[in-house]
Write a protein that holds these residues in place. Structure first.
Motif, PDB file in Angstrom:
ATOM      1  N   ALA A   5      33.444 -79.487  65.823  1.00 25.50           N
ATOM      2  CA  ALA A   5      33.061 -79.791  64.444  1.00 25.50           C
ATOM      3  C   ALA A   5      33.752 -78.888  63.455  1.00 25.50           C
ATOM      4  O   ALA A   5      33.887 -79.218  62.273  1.00 25.50           O
ATOM      5  CB  ALA A   5      31.535 -79.682  64.293  1.00 25.50           C
ATOM      6  N   GLU A   6      34.236 -77.729  63.910  1.00 27.04           N
ATOM      7  CA  GLU A   6      34.929 -76.814  63.008  1.00 27.04           C
ATOM      8  C   GLU A   6      36.235 -77.413  62.512  1.00 27.04           C
ATOM      9  O   GLU A   6      36.762 -77.008  61.479  1.00 27.04           O
ATOM     10  CB  GLU A   6      35.227 -75.491  63.728  1.00 27.04           C
ATOM     11  N   ASP A   7      36.782 -78.370  63.277  1.00 25.34           N
ATOM     12  CA  ASP A   7      38.065 -78.946  62.904  1.00 25.34           C
ATOM     13  C   ASP A   7      37.908 -80.129  61.942  1.00 25.34           C
ATOM     14  O   ASP A   7      38.901 -80.691  61.489  1.00 25.34           O
ATOM     15  CB  ASP A   7      38.810 -79.391  64.161  1.00 25.34           C
ATOM     16  N   GLU A   8      36.644 -80.501  61.661  1.00 32.63           N
ATOM     17  CA  GLU A   8      36.413 -81.579  60.732  1.00 32.63           C
ATOM     18  C   GLU A   8      36.372 -81.039  59.308  1.00 32.63           C
ATOM     19  O   GLU A   8      36.059 -79.879  59.077  1.00 32.63           O
ATOM     20  CB  GLU A   8      35.077 -82.261  61.054  1.00 32.63           C
ATOM     21  N   GLU A   9      36.675 -81.885  58.358  1.00 36.03           N
ATOM     22  CA  GLU A   9      36.578 -81.477  56.964  1.00 36.03           C
ATOM     23  C   GLU A   9      35.113 -81.315  56.581  1.00 36.03           C
ATOM     24  O   GLU A   9      34.328 -82.248  56.736  1.00 36.03           O
ATOM     25  CB  GLU A   9      37.236 -82.526  56.057  1.00 36.03           C
ATOM     26  N   PRO A  10      34.673 -80.129  56.140  1.00 34.54           N
ATOM     27  CA  PRO A  10      33.279 -79.959  55.770  1.00 34.54           C
ATOM     28  C   PRO A  10      32.952 -80.729  54.504  1.00 34.54           C
ATOM     29  O   PRO A  10      33.753 -80.830  53.587  1.00 34.54           O
ATOM     30  CB  PRO A  10      33.158 -78.442  55.544  1.00 34.54           C
ATOM     31  N   SER A  11      31.760 -81.296  54.451  1.00 38.43           N
ATOM     32  CA  SER A  11      31.307 -82.026  53.278  1.00 38.43           C
ATOM     33  C   SER A  11      30.547 -81.095  52.354  1.00 38.43           C
ATOM     34  O   SER A  11      29.493 -80.585  52.719  1.00 38.43           O
ATOM     35  CB  SER A  11      30.406 -83.190  53.695  1.00 38.43           C
ATOM     36  N   THR A  12      31.078 -80.855  51.163  1.00 42.41           N
ATOM     37  CA  THR A  12      30.396 -79.982  50.222  1.00 42.41           C
ATOM     38  C   THR A  12      29.197 -80.671  49.603  1.00 42.41           C
ATOM     39  O   THR A  12      28.392 -80.025  48.930  1.00 42.41           O
ATOM     40  CB  THR A  12      31.358 -79.538  49.112  1.00 42.41           C
ATOM     41  N   ALA A  13      29.058 -81.971  49.832  1.00 45.17           N
ATOM     42  CA  ALA A  13      27.902 -82.700  49.315  1.00 45.17           C
ATOM     43  C   ALA A  13      26.735 -82.684  50.302  1.00 45.17           C
ATOM     44  O   ALA A  13      25.696 -83.275  50.048  1.00 45.17           O
ATOM     45  CB  ALA A  13      28.290 -84.141  48.998  1.00 45.17           C
ATOM     46  N   ALA A  14      26.937 -82.027  51.452  1.00 46.68           N
ATOM     47  CA  ALA A  14      25.897 -82.011  52.480  1.00 46.68           C
ATOM     48  C   ALA A  14      24.607 -81.404  51.937  1.00 46.68           C
ATOM     49  O   ALA A  14      24.630 -80.437  51.187  1.00 46.68           O
ATOM     50  CB  ALA A  14      26.383 -81.221  53.698  1.00 46.68           C
ATOM     51  N   THR A  15      23.498 -82.008  52.327  1.00 50.26           N
ATOM     52  CA  THR A  15      22.204 -81.493  51.896  1.00 50.26           C
ATOM     53  C   THR A  15      21.462 -80.798  53.022  1.00 50.26           C
ATOM     54  O   THR A  15      20.453 -80.136  52.774  1.00 50.26           O
ATOM     55  CB  THR A  15      21.323 -82.638  51.356  1.00 50.26           C
ATOM     56  N   ASP A  16      21.910 -80.953  54.250  1.00 53.41           N
ATOM     57  CA  ASP A  16      21.288 -80.277  55.379  1.00 53.41           C
ATOM     58  C   ASP A  16      21.695 -78.805  55.363  1.00 53.41           C
ATOM     59  O   ASP A  16      22.893 -78.491  55.396  1.00 53.41           O
ATOM     60  CB  ASP A  16      21.737 -80.939  56.676  1.00 53.41           C
ATOM     61  N   PRO A  17      20.731 -77.868  55.336  1.00 54.47           N
ATOM     62  CA  PRO A  17      21.095 -76.450  55.229  1.00 54.47           C
ATOM     63  C   PRO A  17      22.007 -75.968  56.354  1.00 54.47           C
ATOM     64  O   PRO A  17      22.941 -75.206  56.100  1.00 54.47           O
ATOM     65  CB  PRO A  17      19.734 -75.737  55.265  1.00 54.47           C
ATOM     66  N   LEU A  18      21.746 -76.400  57.581  1.00 53.02           N
ATOM     67  CA  LEU A  18      22.586 -75.961  58.688  1.00 53.02           C
ATOM     68  C   LEU A  18      24.011 -76.466  58.516  1.00 53.02           C
ATOM     69  O   LEU A  18      24.975 -75.718  58.741  1.00 53.02           O
ATOM     70  CB  LEU A  18      21.995 -76.434  60.022  1.00 53.02           C
ATOM     71  N   ALA A  19      24.171 -77.728  58.104  1.00 54.99           N
ATOM     72  CA  ALA A  19      25.511 -78.266  57.879  1.00 54.99           C
ATOM     73  C   ALA A  19      26.240 -77.490  56.789  1.00 54.99           C
ATOM     74  O   ALA A  19      27.438 -77.217  56.901  1.00 54.99           O
ATOM     75  CB  ALA A  19      25.423 -79.750  57.508  1.00 54.99           C
ATOM     76  N   TYR A 158      27.717 -71.668  64.474  1.00 50.92           N
ATOM     77  CA  TYR A 158      26.643 -72.090  65.370  1.00 50.92           C
ATOM     78  C   TYR A 158      26.025 -73.402  64.892  1.00 50.92           C
ATOM     79  O   TYR A 158      26.044 -73.724  63.700  1.00 50.92           O
ATOM     80  CB  TYR A 158      25.610 -70.971  65.512  1.00 50.92           C
ATOM     81  N   SER A 159      25.457 -74.137  65.854  1.00 51.12           N
ATOM     82  CA  SER A 159      24.991 -75.495  65.600  1.00 51.12           C
ATOM     83  C   SER A 159      23.625 -75.704  66.247  1.00 51.12           C
ATOM     84  O   SER A 159      22.975 -74.756  66.696  1.00 51.12           O
ATOM     85  CB  SER A 159      26.004 -76.495  66.178  1.00 51.12           C
ATOM     86  N   THR A 160      23.200 -76.952  66.342  1.00 54.53           N
ATOM     87  CA  THR A 160      21.943 -77.261  67.020  1.00 54.53           C
ATOM     88  C   THR A 160      22.007 -76.918  68.505  1.00 54.53           C
ATOM     89  O   THR A 160      20.981 -76.843  69.176  1.00 54.53           O
ATOM     90  CB  THR A 160      21.595 -78.750  66.866  1.00 54.53           C
ATOM     91  N   ASN A 161      23.204 -76.693  69.020  1.00 53.90           N
ATOM     92  CA  ASN A 161      23.402 -76.295  70.419  1.00 53.90           C
ATOM     93  C   ASN A 161      23.462 -74.775  70.541  1.00 53.90           C
ATOM     94  O   ASN A 161      24.134 -74.229  71.404  1.00 53.90           O
ATOM     95  CB  ASN A 161      24.697 -76.916  70.957  1.00 53.90           C
ATOM     96  N   VAL A 162      22.706 -74.086  69.681  1.00 50.88           N
ATOM     97  CA  VAL A 162      22.821 -72.644  69.541  1.00 50.88           C
ATOM     98  C   VAL A 162      22.471 -71.894  70.820  1.00 50.88           C
ATOM     99  O   VAL A 162      23.038 -70.827  71.094  1.00 50.88           O
ATOM    100  CB  VAL A 162      21.966 -72.150  68.352  1.00 50.88           C
TER     101      VAL A 162
END
Length: 248
Positions: A5-19, A158-162
């Motif tokens: 997921a680090e290689d994906e473009e991050p969405s600055t519009a994300a509302t999920d705190p972890l994202a 870190y992610s949900t697979n922490v």
């Protein structure tokens, strides 16, 4: 550990705190502007943080700490010359609350004082801390937090697979730092040298017995070994931008 997921473009519009915390850390890694992510975290409601389960909360605060430390040393490098000021300075605002590195590590991730080798509780924790801290201390965080010192572990998002990701981080850091001489020390028990954090946060690890159990879990000492435990020093030389992908 795979962090595709680090290689994906991050969405600055994300509302999920972890994202958002992951997008912040990825942006720091790439040297991009992260103002949108910082503003998003600052504007999040506490209700949004409440929605995180304990694993997500753990991953969230790990990402926040590592991103905040990198940003603080980049924005205010002179602070690093005084570790007391560096760790106490406001480093990141989350849900309208300014947090220092100490607030994140000892309040939200550990729930214990930074003093007393991990055995003392936090005195008069703030309401924000009581509401949003991780339920119980996970000693593996000490192999994931990077405060820009040379002895720190490398940074990962870190992610949900922490849980699995922390196992990976722990194995990598212990493999790099632990030294076991089965023939050293009195009574033929051997001597094992472990990272300094195992002393600073002795209580988090469950004392010497807990440290030995951790080493057995990672096959760094044998099942019947009870070596004397000694601790490496800590190199505070500033080292920034050391992310897991940079390891060779």
């Amino acid at each position: 550990m795979s962090h595709s997921a680090e290689d994906e473009e991050p969405s600055t519009a994300a509302t999920d705190p972890l994202a958002v915390s992951r997008a912040l850390l990825v942006g720091v890694k790439r040297g991009e502007s992260v103002e949108a992510e910082r503003e998003s975290l600052a504007a999040h409601s506490e209700t949004a943080l409440d929605a995180l389960d304990d694993a997500e909360r753990l991953a969230f605060w790990l990402n926040c700490y590592n991103a905040a430390a990198q940003l603080l040393v980049a924005d205010r490098p002179a602070l690093y010359e005084s570790r007391r000021r560096f760790f106490a300075a406001d480093a990141l605002t989350v849900a309208g609350t300014a947090l220092s590195l100490d607030d994140i590590e000892h309040g939200l991730l550990r729930g214990h004082s930074k003093y007393g080798l991990g055995y003392l509780p936090r005195v008069r924790p703030a309401a924000f801390e009581r509401r949003h801290r991780v339920d119980s201390v996970d000693p593996r965080i000490h192999f994931a937090l990077n405060c820009a010192a040379a002895s720190c572990p490398a940074i990962a998002a870190y992610s949900t697979n922490v849980d699995a990701e922390l196992d990976d981080a722990t194995a990598l850091y212990l493999d790099r730092t632990v030294e076991f001489d089965p023939d050293a020390g009195p009574f033929g028990r051997g001597v094992v040298r472990v990272p300094r954090v195992c002393l600073w946060f002795h209580g988090d690890f469950g004392g010497v017995a807990g440290v030995r159990a951790l080493l057995r879990d990672h096959d760094l000492i044998g099942a019947d070994d009870r070596p004397w435990v000694r601790y490496h020093g800590w190199d505070w030389t500033r080292r920034v931008g050391w992310f897991r992908d940079d390891e060779t």
